[in-house]
Design an enzyme around this catalytic site. Structure first.
Site: not given
Ligand code: 5GP
Ligand code: ZN
Length: 114
Positions: A96, A100-102
């Site tokens: 995404v 964002h920070m997890h």
């Molecule tokens: P990335 O892989 O970009 O670091 O993390 C994106 C995160 O967003 C993933 O862990 C995924 O599960 C989460 N995510 C994707 N779509 C949505 C959504 O519509 N709502 C929520 N709450 N999380 C989402």
């Protein structure tokens, strides 16, 4: 940027329960949790990746970290520890493209792969 998923969440057009919010940051549960506690901490401003930070946005990571630490305390994972992750770009695992920070906690995290 109305098509950006996290902009739609932060601006309320995609209803999502926030576990934390202030003028600059919102936080909500990951839809596909990788740990008992898996919260996404997101700036309201649309910034694509951590690589875009600098100048006026230098303070964004401090705000995200402060919010994540607060959520960690409130959810009780601070005692045993937790992991904060920012994925950057395709090879970094970012899916995404709104910064964002997890916050991951509630179980022992594996060692990072070499
Ligand atoms: P990335 O892989 O970009 O670091 O993390 C994106 C995160 O967003 C993933 O862990 C995924 O599960 C989460 N995510 C994707 N779509 C949505 C959504 O519509 N709502 C929520 N709450 N999380 C989402
Ligand atoms: Zn966005």
């Amino acid at each position: 940027m109305s098509e950006c998923l996290f902009c739609r969440i932060t601006n309320g057009s995609l209803p999502t329960e926030f576990v934390y919010e202030d003028d600059h940051v919102v936080a909500f549960r990951d839809i596909n949790p990788a740990a008992p506690v898996h919260i996404l901490v997101v700036p309201r401003a649309h910034i694509e990746t951590v690589a875009d930070l600098g100048g006026d946005t230098t303070g964004v990571m401090s705000r995200l970290t402060a919010a994540a630490n607060r959520i960690a305390r409130e959810s009780g994972v601070d005692a045993d520890g937790y992991r904060l992750i920012v994925n950057c770009g395709r090879d970094g695992g970012q899916t995404v493209f709104h910064l964002h920070m997890h916050l991951l906690g509630g179980r022992k995290m594996p060692e990072l792969a070499a």
